[in-house]
Design an enzyme around this catalytic site. Structure first.
Site, PDB file in Angstrom:
ATOM      1  N   CYS A 193     -10.388  -4.816   0.019  1.00 21.70           N
ATOM      2  CA  CYS A 193     -11.527  -3.897   0.058  1.00 21.70           C
ATOM      3  C   CYS A 193     -12.371  -4.057  -1.216  1.00 21.70           C
ATOM      4  O   CYS A 193     -11.938  -4.674  -2.196  1.00 21.70           O
ATOM      5  CB  CYS A 193     -11.041  -2.456   0.212  1.00 21.70           C
ATOM      6  SG  CYS A 193     -10.380  -1.739  -1.291  1.00 21.70           S
ATOM      7  N   ASN A 199       0.840  -1.204   0.000  1.00 20.92           N
ATOM      8  CA  ASN A 199       0.000   0.000   0.000  1.00 20.92           C
ATOM      9  C   ASN A 199       0.871   1.249   0.000  1.00 20.92           C
ATOM     10  O   ASN A 199       1.941   1.288   0.623  1.00 20.92           O
ATOM     11  CB  ASN A 199      -1.014  -0.007   1.150  1.00 20.92           C
ATOM     12  CG  ASN A 199      -0.423  -0.299   2.505  1.00 20.92           C
ATOM     13  OD1 ASN A 199       0.601  -0.965   2.620  1.00 20.92           O
ATOM     14  ND2 ASN A 199      -1.056   0.186   3.543  1.00 20.92           N
ATOM     15  N   CYS A 257      -4.199   0.708  -2.482  1.00 18.52           N
ATOM     16  CA  CYS A 257      -4.004  -0.542  -1.738  1.00 18.52           C
ATOM     17  C   CYS A 257      -2.943  -1.422  -2.404  1.00 18.52           C
ATOM     18  O   CYS A 257      -2.702  -1.326  -3.620  1.00 18.52           O
ATOM     19  CB  CYS A 257      -5.298  -1.341  -1.688  1.00 18.52           C
ATOM     20  SG  CYS A 257      -6.631  -0.574  -0.775  1.00 18.52           S
ATOM     21  N   GLU A 316      -3.062  -4.526  -3.197  1.00 19.98           N
ATOM     22  CA  GLU A 316      -3.590  -5.389  -4.250  1.00 19.98           C
ATOM     23  C   GLU A 316      -3.610  -4.677  -5.594  1.00 19.98           C
ATOM     24  O   GLU A 316      -3.260  -5.238  -6.630  1.00 19.98           O
ATOM     25  CB  GLU A 316      -5.030  -5.824  -3.921  1.00 19.98           C
ATOM     26  CG  GLU A 316      -5.168  -6.667  -2.672  1.00 19.98           C
ATOM     27  CD  GLU A 316      -5.377  -5.847  -1.408  1.00 19.98           C
ATOM     28  OE1 GLU A 316      -4.820  -4.730  -1.298  1.00 19.98           O
ATOM     29  OE2 GLU A 316      -6.086  -6.333  -0.509  1.00 19.98           O
ATOM     30  N   GLU A 358       0.397   5.210   0.683  1.00 14.52           N
ATOM     31  CA  GLU A 358      -0.521   6.239   1.189  1.00 14.52           C
ATOM     32  C   GLU A 358      -0.064   7.624   0.756  1.00 14.52           C
ATOM     33  O   GLU A 358       1.055   7.801   0.244  1.00 14.52           O
ATOM     34  CB  GLU A 358      -0.609   6.135   2.719  1.00 14.52           C
ATOM     35  CG  GLU A 358      -1.174   4.788   3.145  1.00 14.52           C
ATOM     36  CD  GLU A 358      -1.397   4.664   4.641  1.00 14.52           C
ATOM     37  OE1 GLU A 358      -0.904   5.508   5.412  1.00 14.52           O
ATOM     38  OE2 GLU A 358      -2.073   3.691   5.036  1.00 14.52           O
ATOM     39  N   CYS A 406     -10.783  -2.955  -4.515  1.00 18.34           N
ATOM     40  CA  CYS A 406      -9.786  -3.901  -5.055  1.00 18.34           C
ATOM     41  C   CYS A 406     -10.462  -5.128  -5.657  1.00 18.34           C
ATOM     42  O   CYS A 406     -10.014  -5.647  -6.682  1.00 18.34           O
ATOM     43  CB  CYS A 406      -8.791  -4.316  -3.972  1.00 18.34           C
ATOM     44  SG  CYS A 406      -7.637  -2.989  -3.587  1.00 18.34           S
TER      45      CYS A 406
HETATM   46  N1  THU Z   1      -5.214  -1.571   2.506  1.00 23.81           N
HETATM   47  C1  THU Z   1      -4.627  -2.370   1.569  1.00 23.81           C
HETATM   48  O1  THU Z   1      -3.537  -2.071   1.078  1.00 23.81           O
HETATM   49  N2  THU Z   1      -5.287  -3.493   1.213  1.00 23.81           N
HETATM   50  C2  THU Z   1      -6.428  -3.944   1.777  1.00 23.81           C
HETATM   51  O2  THU Z   1      -6.898  -5.000   1.396  1.00 23.81           O
HETATM   52  C3  THU Z   1      -7.089  -3.157   2.816  1.00 23.81           C
HETATM   53  C4  THU Z   1      -6.522  -1.827   3.076  1.00 23.81           C
HETATM   54  C5  THU Z   1      -4.477  -0.392   2.962  1.00 23.81           C
HETATM   55  C6  THU Z   1      -5.019   0.948   2.566  1.00 23.81           C
HETATM   56  C7  THU Z   1      -4.440   1.845   3.651  1.00 23.81           C
HETATM   57  O3  THU Z   1      -3.128   2.210   3.276  1.00 23.81           O
HETATM   58  C8  THU Z   1      -4.336   0.943   4.866  1.00 23.81           C
HETATM   59  O4  THU Z   1      -4.447  -0.380   4.384  1.00 23.81           O
HETATM   60  C9  THU Z   1      -5.401   1.185   5.920  1.00 23.81           C
HETATM   61  O5  THU Z   1      -6.647   1.188   5.375  1.00 23.81           O
END
Ligand code: THU
Length: 128
Positions: free
Chosen positions: A89, A45, A56, A58, A47, A92
């Site tokens: 999520c 991920n 994310c 994925e 941010e 994704c």
């Molecule tokens: N996140 C992912 O990378 N994948 C997921 O399946 C769920 C959420 C990340 C997004 C954000 O950077 C952090 O997790 C918290 O939500």
């Protein structure tokens, strides 16, 4: 996917989580996508201070794969260093289902325990 590919996928997802850029949520996620041609693409991920721009793990993995000519996927592993398993999520899931209608989703927790689902189970109805 054979046993060796599965363990390679898990290892790659775990390793990728180390590269997560998650200073806001402090929730690193690693993903690893296995293509039909048996290549593995990792993602973490990423941010942003403008929170909505976060991508994310994925989607990073799938966009990397597609941008390198891969279109058909067999499995994705998703690792978080938590006791609970982290499900992808909804956004994704929609992206994952765009080209490959079904794939195996392997969730991995901090104890290296796994839970396996099919994409069609997690997203039985998709926007199309
Ligand atoms: N996140 C992912 O990378 N994948 C997921 O399946 C769920 C959420 C990340 C997004 C954000 O950077 C952090 O997790 C918290 O939500």
């Amino acid at each position: 996917m054979n046993k060796q590919q599965k363990s390679e996928l898990i290892k790659t997802a775990k390793f990728a989580s180390r590269f997560a850029y998650a200073p806001y949520s402090k929730f690193p996620v690693g993903a690893a996508l296995l293509t039909k041609s048996n290549r593995i693409f990792a993602g973490c991920n990423v941010e942003n201070i403008s929170y909505g721009l976060t991508v994310c793990a994925e989607r990073v993995a799938i966009f990397k794969a597609i941008s390198e000519g891969e279109k058909i996927f067999k499995a994705i592993a998703i690792y978080t260093k938590t006791k609970d398993f982290t499900f992808p999520c909804g956004a994704c899931l929609q992206v994952l289902t765009e080209i490959t209608k079904d794939l195996t989703i392997i969730l991995v927790n901090r104890n290296d325990r796994t839970k396996t689902y099919q994409l069609s189970e997690l997203l039985p109805h998709r926007f199309s």
